[in-house]
Design an enzyme around this catalytic site. Structure first.
Site, short mmCIF file in Angstrom:
data_model
loop_
_atom_site.label_atom_id
_atom_site.label_comp_id
_atom_site.label_asym_id
_atom_site.label_seq_id
_atom_site.Cartn_x
_atom_site.Cartn_y
_atom_site.Cartn_z
CB CYS A 3 1.72 -5.51 7.26
SG CYS A 3 1.26 -4.06 8.19
CB CYS A 335 -10.37 7.06 -8.09
SG CYS A 335 -11.58 8.00 -7.54
#
Length: 380
Positions: A3, A335
């Site tokens: 990235c 989560c």
């Protein structure tokens, strides 16, 4: 995955960027196993991988810059916009729409909100892509000042972006670190985005939550549905049901399913899905999950409960209710493995038997873990 934004220190949100994906996945597996304490009798399924990039179906874009050259991305420490339109996490369909949306902001003359000065109107663009490629756009504004201009230029936007199915304005007048306000104004005739997963149509309204990784969400629902089918319960509760993903995947003519969720918008979406599918034994209602459980007749518990709480977990009230109840099985989608572990400590009679890490968020330390709990013989 490489990235350029991360390498240039423009964005460091992806804390595992540059780490080989196999190492990321192995680290998440270790973290989950450590959090749960490796209890006896627990079988770990192989972790579910995700594509390393191009998986995010939702973009939360802070709008910065100025009206003629808006930036779509994040803010730097000084409150200036950092443009991240080419972030590799977004689906190609999302990336393709960003230049069109930036041009629309300029055309409609919507002044970006300047955080340090507390001036301007447009705070965020929230864009979601369905599995079929349709888009939902939400413009988070400080006031209604720009709504008339947005309506005026909306036909041109819909023409330039034919995949755009739902457009709304969210009003967020306060200067605070939250993404959206309470009031939503839908500007298109279509009001829900159809999210087709595993042959099931889910409806997403502007203020409803949906998992950001479509492929992993589909796998999550399939695995949960398989565990439920193996146990063949006649009654199921889906607590924190959202738009009804788990409940609808577990529907069966021989099974009564009830979904509970605080969001009225999400419940309306779930009800529409059940109605379209002709599922007359699946019901949804808006309410607090803990209050619903505590207020239900103690002699009529469901045979199985599915829970998908926020990061904070179930909390003491619901955990204790499950422990005291005669519910035989719980499917827990978490989560946050830490809050899952705390909840398990409050429900010692419900033992984890199977678990799987699902990599919902590659390039970060976050993940989903799905756990099947079974009541110990002689308890409850």
């Amino acid at each position: 995955m490489h990235c350029s934004y991360f390498s240039a220190a423009q964005c460091r949100s992806c804390t595992l960027m540059g780490q080989p994906y196999a190492e990321q996945l192995a680290g998440k597996q270790r973290h989950a196993a450590h959090a749960l304490g490796d209890p006896s009798g627990l079988e770990w399924l192989d972790p579910l991988q995700s594509p390393e990039q191009g998986f995010r179906n939702k973009a939360k874009l802070v709008v910065g810059g100025d009206v003629q050259a808006p930036t779509l991305g994040i803010l730097d420490p000084d409150g200036r916009g950092v443009d991240l339109r080419e972030c590799g996490l977004y689906t190609p369909g999302l990336q393709a729409c960003f230049p069109v949306l930036a041009a629309f902001v300029a055309q409609a003359g919507i002044e970006p909100y300047v955080v340090p000065r507390r001036t301007g109107e447009l705070k965020y663009l929230l864009v979601t892509e369905s599995p079929d490629g349709e888009l939902m756009l939400r413009l988070v504004l400080r006031s209604q000042e720009a709504v008339a201009r947005i309506r005026k230029h909306l036909p041109a936007l819909l023409s330039a972006l034919p995949r755009l199915a739902v457009v709304s304005v969210n009003l967020h007048p306060e200067h605070k670190a939250t993404v959206e306000g309470d009031r939503e104004i839908v500007l298109t005739e279509q009001q829900t985005l159809r999210m087709r997963l595993n042959g099931i149509d889910l409806h997403l309204r502007p203020q409803s939550f949906f998992q950001t990784n479509t492929a992993v969400a589909a796998a999550l629902y399939r695995q949960a549905a398989a565990w439920v089918a193996e146990r063949s319960p006649s009654s199921v509760w889906d607590l924190y049901c959202g738009v009804g993903g788990f409940a609808l995947h577990c529907a069966d003519p021989a099974r009564q399913v009830v979904g509970i969720e605080t969001s009225v918008e999400a419940i309306a979406s779930a009800q529409a899905s059940a109605r379209e599918a002709g599922l007359d034994r699946v019901a949804f209602q808006a309410g607090d999950a803990t209050a619903f459980a505590l207020g239900s007749p103690s002699d009529q518990p469901p045979e199985l409960v599915i829970v998908n709480p926020p990061r904070r977990g179930l909390g003491e009230g619901l955990s204790r209710w499950l422990e005291r109840s005669s519910v035989r099985h719980v499917v827990y989608s978490s989560c946050h493995a830490g809050s899952l572990a705390r909840d398990l400590e409050s429900m010692p009679s419900l033992r984890p038997r199977r678990a799987q890490v699902l990599d919902m968020f590659p390039q970060t330390a976050h993940y989903e873990v799905l756990t099947l709990l079974e009541r110990e013989p002689g308890s409850g």
